[in-house]
Structures are given as C-alpha cells and as structure tokens.
Design a protein around this motif. Structure first.
Motif, PDB file in Angstrom:
ATOM      1  N   LEU A  54       0.836  -1.208   0.000  1.00 33.09           N
ATOM      2  CA  LEU A  54       0.000   0.000   0.000  1.00 33.09           C
ATOM      3  C   LEU A  54       0.872   1.260   0.000  1.00 33.09           C
ATOM      4  CD1 LEU A  54      -2.961   0.901   0.111  1.00 33.09           C
ATOM      5  CD2 LEU A  54      -2.774   0.958   2.592  1.00 33.09           C
ATOM      6  N   ASN A  55       1.921   1.213   0.811  1.00 30.99           N
ATOM      7  CA  ASN A  55       2.837   2.366   0.848  1.00 30.99           C
ATOM      8  C   ASN A  55       3.496   2.607  -0.495  1.00 30.99           C
ATOM      9  OD1 ASN A  55       2.948   3.783   3.265  1.00 30.99           O
ATOM     10  ND2 ASN A  55       3.761   1.982   4.282  1.00 30.99           N
ATOM     11  N   THR A  56       3.876   1.511  -1.148  1.00 27.10           N
ATOM     12  CA  THR A  56       4.513   1.646  -2.460  1.00 27.10           C
ATOM     13  C   THR A  56       3.533   2.296  -3.445  1.00 27.10           C
ATOM     14  OG1 THR A  56       5.704  -0.357  -1.974  1.00 27.10           O
ATOM     15  CG2 THR A  56       5.754   0.357  -4.256  1.00 27.10           C
ATOM     16  N   LEU A  57       2.279   1.839  -3.387  1.00 27.83           N
ATOM     17  CA  LEU A  57       1.256   2.413  -4.284  1.00 27.83           C
ATOM     18  C   LEU A  57       1.086   3.908  -4.010  1.00 27.83           C
ATOM     19  CD1 LEU A  57      -1.075   1.498  -6.372  1.00 27.83           C
ATOM     20  CD2 LEU A  57      -2.577   1.748  -4.391  1.00 27.83           C
ATOM     21  N   ILE A  58       1.017   4.269  -2.726  1.00 28.39           N
ATOM     22  CA  ILE A  58       0.825   5.692  -2.377  1.00 28.39           C
ATOM     23  C   ILE A  58       2.022   6.512  -2.879  1.00 28.39           C
ATOM     24  CG2 ILE A  58       0.543   7.359  -0.493  1.00 28.39           C
ATOM     25  CD1 ILE A  58      -0.737   5.131   1.188  1.00 28.39           C
ATOM     26  N   LYS A  59       3.235   6.037  -2.548  1.00 23.27           N
ATOM     27  CA  LYS A  59       4.430   6.811  -2.927  1.00 23.27           C
ATOM     28  C   LYS A  59       4.547   6.956  -4.434  1.00 23.27           C
ATOM     29  CE  LYS A  59       7.515   4.958   0.187  1.00 23.27           C
ATOM     30  NZ  LYS A  59       8.809   4.607   0.709  1.00 23.27           N
ATOM     31  N   SER A  66       6.619  13.318   2.347  1.00 24.72           N
ATOM     32  CA  SER A  66       7.492  13.139   3.506  1.00 24.72           C
ATOM     33  C   SER A  66       6.984  11.930   4.301  1.00 24.72           C
ATOM     34  CB  SER A  66       7.434  14.392   4.388  1.00 24.72           C
ATOM     35  OG  SER A  66       6.132  14.507   4.952  1.00 24.72           O
ATOM     36  N   LYS A  67       7.786  11.521   5.276  1.00 26.21           N
ATOM     37  CA  LYS A  67       7.363  10.391   6.134  1.00 26.21           C
ATOM     38  C   LYS A  67       6.059  10.741   6.835  1.00 26.21           C
ATOM     39  CE  LYS A  67      11.266   7.595   7.318  1.00 26.21           C
ATOM     40  NZ  LYS A  67      12.605   7.831   7.835  1.00 26.21           N
ATOM     41  N   GLU A  68       5.964  11.995   7.268  1.00 25.41           N
ATOM     42  CA  GLU A  68       4.759  12.417   7.986  1.00 25.41           C
ATOM     43  C   GLU A  68       3.523  12.356   7.074  1.00 25.41           C
ATOM     44  OE1 GLU A  68       4.721  16.355   9.596  1.00 25.41           O
ATOM     45  OE2 GLU A  68       2.936  15.915  10.793  1.00 25.41           O
ATOM     46  N   GLN A  69       3.676  12.801   5.857  1.00 26.05           N
ATOM     47  CA  GLN A  69       2.537  12.771   4.921  1.00 26.05           C
ATOM     48  C   GLN A  69       2.113  11.324   4.614  1.00 26.05           C
ATOM     49  OE1 GLN A  69       4.591  15.202   2.020  1.00 26.05           O
ATOM     50  NE2 GLN A  69       3.060  16.809   2.183  1.00 26.05           N
ATOM     51  N   LEU A  70       3.114  10.464   4.482  1.00 22.84           N
ATOM     52  CA  LEU A  70       2.820   9.054   4.227  1.00 22.84           C
ATOM     53  C   LEU A  70       2.078   8.447   5.425  1.00 22.84           C
ATOM     54  CD1 LEU A  70       3.327   7.038   1.973  1.00 22.84           C
ATOM     55  CD2 LEU A  70       5.475   6.438   3.069  1.00 22.84           C
ATOM     56  N   PHE A  71       2.521   8.813   6.591  1.00 21.76           N
ATOM     57  CA  PHE A  71       1.862   8.355   7.817  1.00 21.76           C
ATOM     58  C   PHE A  71       0.410   8.871   7.849  1.00 21.76           C
ATOM     59  CE2 PHE A  71       0.605   9.308  12.191  1.00 21.76           C
ATOM     60  CZ  PHE A  71       0.715   8.054  12.782  1.00 21.76           C
ATOM     61  N   GLN A  72       0.239  10.135   7.512  1.00 22.27           N
ATOM     62  CA  GLN A  72      -1.112  10.725   7.541  1.00 22.27           C
ATOM     63  C   GLN A  72      -2.042  10.023   6.544  1.00 22.27           C
ATOM     64  OE1 GLN A  72       0.190  14.778   6.853  1.00 22.27           O
ATOM     65  NE2 GLN A  72      -0.375  15.396   8.927  1.00 22.27           N
ATOM     66  N   PRO A 109      -8.518  -0.558   0.609  1.00 16.74           N
ATOM     67  CA  PRO A 109      -7.433   0.429   0.742  1.00 16.74           C
ATOM     68  C   PRO A 109      -6.824   0.924  -0.571  1.00 16.74           C
ATOM     69  CG  PRO A 109      -7.182  -1.274   2.398  1.00 16.74           C
ATOM     70  CD  PRO A 109      -8.339  -1.695   1.543  1.00 16.74           C
ATOM     71  N   LYS A 110      -6.526   0.002  -1.493  1.00 18.03           N
ATOM     72  CA  LYS A 110      -5.888   0.455  -2.742  1.00 18.03           C
ATOM     73  C   LYS A 110      -6.849   1.294  -3.588  1.00 18.03           C
ATOM     74  CE  LYS A 110      -2.273  -2.885  -2.962  1.00 18.03           C
ATOM     75  NZ  LYS A 110      -1.743  -4.159  -3.403  1.00 18.03           N
ATOM     76  N   GLU A 111      -8.123   0.937  -3.500  1.00 18.19           N
ATOM     77  CA  GLU A 111      -9.122   1.719  -4.236  1.00 18.19           C
ATOM     78  C   GLU A 111      -9.260   3.118  -3.624  1.00 18.19           C
ATOM     79  OE1 GLU A 111     -10.793   0.550  -7.137  1.00 18.19           O
ATOM     80  OE2 GLU A 111      -9.046  -0.716  -6.855  1.00 18.19           O
ATOM     81  N   ILE A 112      -9.152   3.192  -2.297  1.00 17.09           N
ATOM     82  CA  ILE A 112      -9.202   4.508  -1.629  1.00 17.09           C
ATOM     83  C   ILE A 112      -8.042   5.372  -2.137  1.00 17.09           C
ATOM     84  CG2 ILE A 112      -8.950   5.717   0.593  1.00 17.09           C
ATOM     85  CD1 ILE A 112     -10.499   3.382   1.889  1.00 17.09           C
ATOM     86  N   VAL A 113      -6.865   4.755  -2.242  1.00 16.28           N
ATOM     87  CA  VAL A 113      -5.701   5.512  -2.722  1.00 16.28           C
ATOM     88  C   VAL A 113      -5.960   6.041  -4.133  1.00 16.28           C
ATOM     89  CG1 VAL A 113      -3.265   5.340  -3.391  1.00 16.28           C
ATOM     90  CG2 VAL A 113      -4.071   4.223  -1.292  1.00 16.28           C
ATOM     91  N   LYS A 114      -6.448   5.155  -5.009  1.00 16.39           N
ATOM     92  CA  LYS A 114      -6.592   5.571  -6.415  1.00 16.39           C
ATOM     93  C   LYS A 114      -7.788   6.512  -6.600  1.00 16.39           C
ATOM     94  CE  LYS A 114      -5.636   0.989  -7.671  1.00 16.39           C
ATOM     95  NZ  LYS A 114      -6.011  -0.140  -8.516  1.00 16.39           N
ATOM     96  N   LEU A 115      -8.947   6.060  -6.126  1.00 10.95           N
ATOM     97  CA  LEU A 115     -10.192   6.777  -6.471  1.00 10.95           C
ATOM     98  C   LEU A 115     -10.465   8.000  -5.592  1.00 10.95           C
ATOM     99  CD1 LEU A 115     -12.353   3.613  -7.113  1.00 10.95           C
ATOM    100  CD2 LEU A 115     -11.713   5.297  -8.831  1.00 10.95           C
ATOM    101  N   PHE A 167      -2.656   4.928 -12.274  1.00  6.76           N
ATOM    102  CA  PHE A 167      -3.309   3.625 -12.071  1.00  6.76           C
ATOM    103  C   PHE A 167      -4.813   3.644 -12.352  1.00  6.76           C
ATOM    104  CE2 PHE A 167      -0.204   4.233  -8.476  1.00  6.76           C
ATOM    105  CZ  PHE A 167       0.887   3.711  -9.148  1.00  6.76           C
ATOM    106  N   LEU A 168      -5.307   4.693 -12.965  1.00  5.19           N
ATOM    107  CA  LEU A 168      -6.744   4.734 -13.252  1.00  5.19           C
ATOM    108  C   LEU A 168      -6.982   4.977 -14.728  1.00  5.19           C
ATOM    109  CD1 LEU A 168      -8.605   6.866 -10.551  1.00  5.19           C
ATOM    110  CD2 LEU A 168      -8.651   4.389 -10.849  1.00  5.19           C
ATOM    111  N   LYS A 169      -7.925   4.204 -15.258  1.00  8.27           N
ATOM    112  CA  LYS A 169      -8.376   4.515 -16.619  1.00  8.27           C
ATOM    113  C   LYS A 169      -9.669   5.296 -16.451  1.00  8.27           C
ATOM    114  CE  LYS A 169      -6.418   0.657 -19.126  1.00  8.27           C
ATOM    115  NZ  LYS A 169      -6.379  -0.506 -18.205  1.00  8.27           N
ATOM    116  N   GLY A 170     -10.102   5.940 -17.488  1.00 11.70           N
ATOM    117  CA  GLY A 170     -11.374   6.676 -17.377  1.00 11.70           C
ATOM    118  C   GLY A 170     -11.111   8.143 -17.479  1.00 11.70           C
TER     119      GLY A 170
END
Ligand code: SAM
Length: 240
Positions: free
Chosen positions: A6-11, A22-28, A51-57, A208-211
C-alpha cells in the motif's frame, strides 16, 4: 509501516503527480485510510472501502489537479464528504488555509475526528452547513482564491453553490466526468446569471486509473447578485 504494498502504491502514485511525500505525509495518508475504513463500518461515509481503491479513487483522483493548477492561499471545498478533494490538498500542502463545507453531520463529525487523528488543526475550518447558507455570510462570500467541488451536483446547480465564494481574481475548480460537455450545454443560463466564465478544461491523468477525469476551471467576470445562491434546496429543485 504495516502494509508495504500500500505504501509503495501511495508513494509511486503521488510521485507520478510530481509530489514527493514526507514520512509524515505518508503516515497521515495511511492513518486516513485506516480511520476511513473503521468509521465507515459505523457510518456510511464512502462506497469505496478497499485500501488500494481509496488511494486511487479518492487520494490520487483528488490530487491529480496539482499537475495543472498551483493551488495555494485560501481554499474552500464544497460538499467535501469524507474530505475529497479538500483534505488531501491540506495533507499535500499544510500551509493552505482550508475551509471544508458539508451538509451531512456524520461526515462533518468524521472530518473533525480525522483532524485529531492526523494532527492537522491549523488553518482548517470544518462547517456543518449547506453551501447556500454559508455563501451569504460576509466572512466567506467572495473570499477564496480557489473553490473546489467533486461529485456534488450537476454543473448548473454546482455553479450556484460555488461561485459566490470566489474572490475577484480567484478560480473555481469543478471535478467532472465525461458528461461535462452536456453539463456545460445545460449551464449557459447559470454562467450568464452568475457572471462566470469557463477558462480551462483540464484532462487529468490519474495514476493507475483509466477513465476520463476532467476539472473545469472558471473565473468570475463580475460581482454576482445578492439573490444568489437562492435559499437552501432551491438551486437543486429549480436549477438555473
Ligand atoms: N466531494 C466528496 C467526494 O468527492 O468524495 C463527496 C461527494 S458526495 C457524492 C456529495 C456530498 O456533497 C455529500 O456528502 C453531500 O452531503 C454534500 N452536499 C450536497 N449538496 C450540498 C450542499 N448544498 N451544501 C453542502 N454539502 C452538500
């Protein structure tokens, strides 16, 4: 960190938007996901619960506009729901002076608890109000550099909710899907009455999103009549 994938996807996702977290933003952002999922079991905050859908969408879809517009200063997000896009802007840029407006009390309570979870209090106001009401408060009318809104109403209605908050040289950024063309056709009267002009159509490239995702950018051409927005509920009932 608990979930490496999940972290890799976010970063990676934010990096593609030219945002180095930053580390703090990733934590947030991790905390946001955790808290959204846990509170969503009690209250209906979002239909996106993986979780991964929350990150993308939610996260990346909210943040995609940063590639196109330099969002800074005073920002108001209308109908922010569980904080999208406004809260994501604040995580990306903690210096923003942010106002979140939401008509649903459960979502507002969630946002206030989220502030505690993420330790983000400075220069954020969260209002349990309808946009139509807050827009007549002189402390908020014509005061913002950026007015944003995602997935709240068809364009002709949304313009009446959002335009009154924008200051003279400010911008209104409205997230839309491919139906924006038809919505623009239906908004001629609203654009005319509210003295507002379309200045850009940004096509967003969300990692990571089509559309098709677009943000329509508007600016005011003149001050608008005191009558607008009309009383809460009227813009939706009798769209311009
Ligand atoms: N913007 C968020 C997002 O993109 O995930 C939430 C979208 S949700 C579909 C629409 C939200 O707008 C709801 O939470 C609703 O309560 C809020 N809303 C609708 N009309 C509103 C109004 N006139 N004033 C304030 N909030 C409003």
């Amino acid at each position: 960190m608990k979930n490496k994938g999940l972290n890799t996807l976010i970063k990676k996702g934010f990096k593609k938007l030219k945002i180095d977290l930053s580390k703090e933003q990733l934590f947030q952002l991790n905390k946001y996901i955790e808290f959204l999922i846990s509170e969503n079991k009690k209250y209906n905050l979002t239909s996106i619960t993986e979780p991964k859908e929350i990150v993308k969408l939610h996260f990346l879809d909210s943040a995609g506009i940063f590639l196109k517009a330099d969002i800074k200063g005073k920002v108001i997000d209308i109908g922010t729901g569980a904080g999208f896009p406004g809260f994501i802007f604040k995580i990306i840029n903690p210096d923003l002076d942010l106002t979140l407006v939401e008509a649903n009390l459960k979502k507002v309570n969630f946002l206030k608890l989220l502030q505690i979870e993420l330790n983000l209090y400075e220069n954020i106001e969260v209002f349990h109000k309808r946009a139509e009401d807050l827009a007549h408060d002189k402390n908020y009318r014509h005061k913002y550099d950026f007015v944003t809104s995602r997935a709240v109403a068809p364009l002709n209605i949304l313009l009446e909710y959002t335009v009154p908050f924008c200051k003279d040289e400010g911008k209104i950024l409205l997230y839309k899907g491919p139906s924006y063309k038809e919505e623009l056709d239906n908004s001629k009267k609203a654009l005319d009455i509210l003295n507002v002009k379309l200045i850009n159509i940004y096509e967003l490239d969300i990692p990571f999103l089509k559309g098709d995702r677009f943000v329509l950018e508007f600016k005011s051409t003149d001050i608008i009549g005191h009558k607008y927005p009309r009383k809460a509920g009227i813009p939706k009932k009798r769209p311009l």
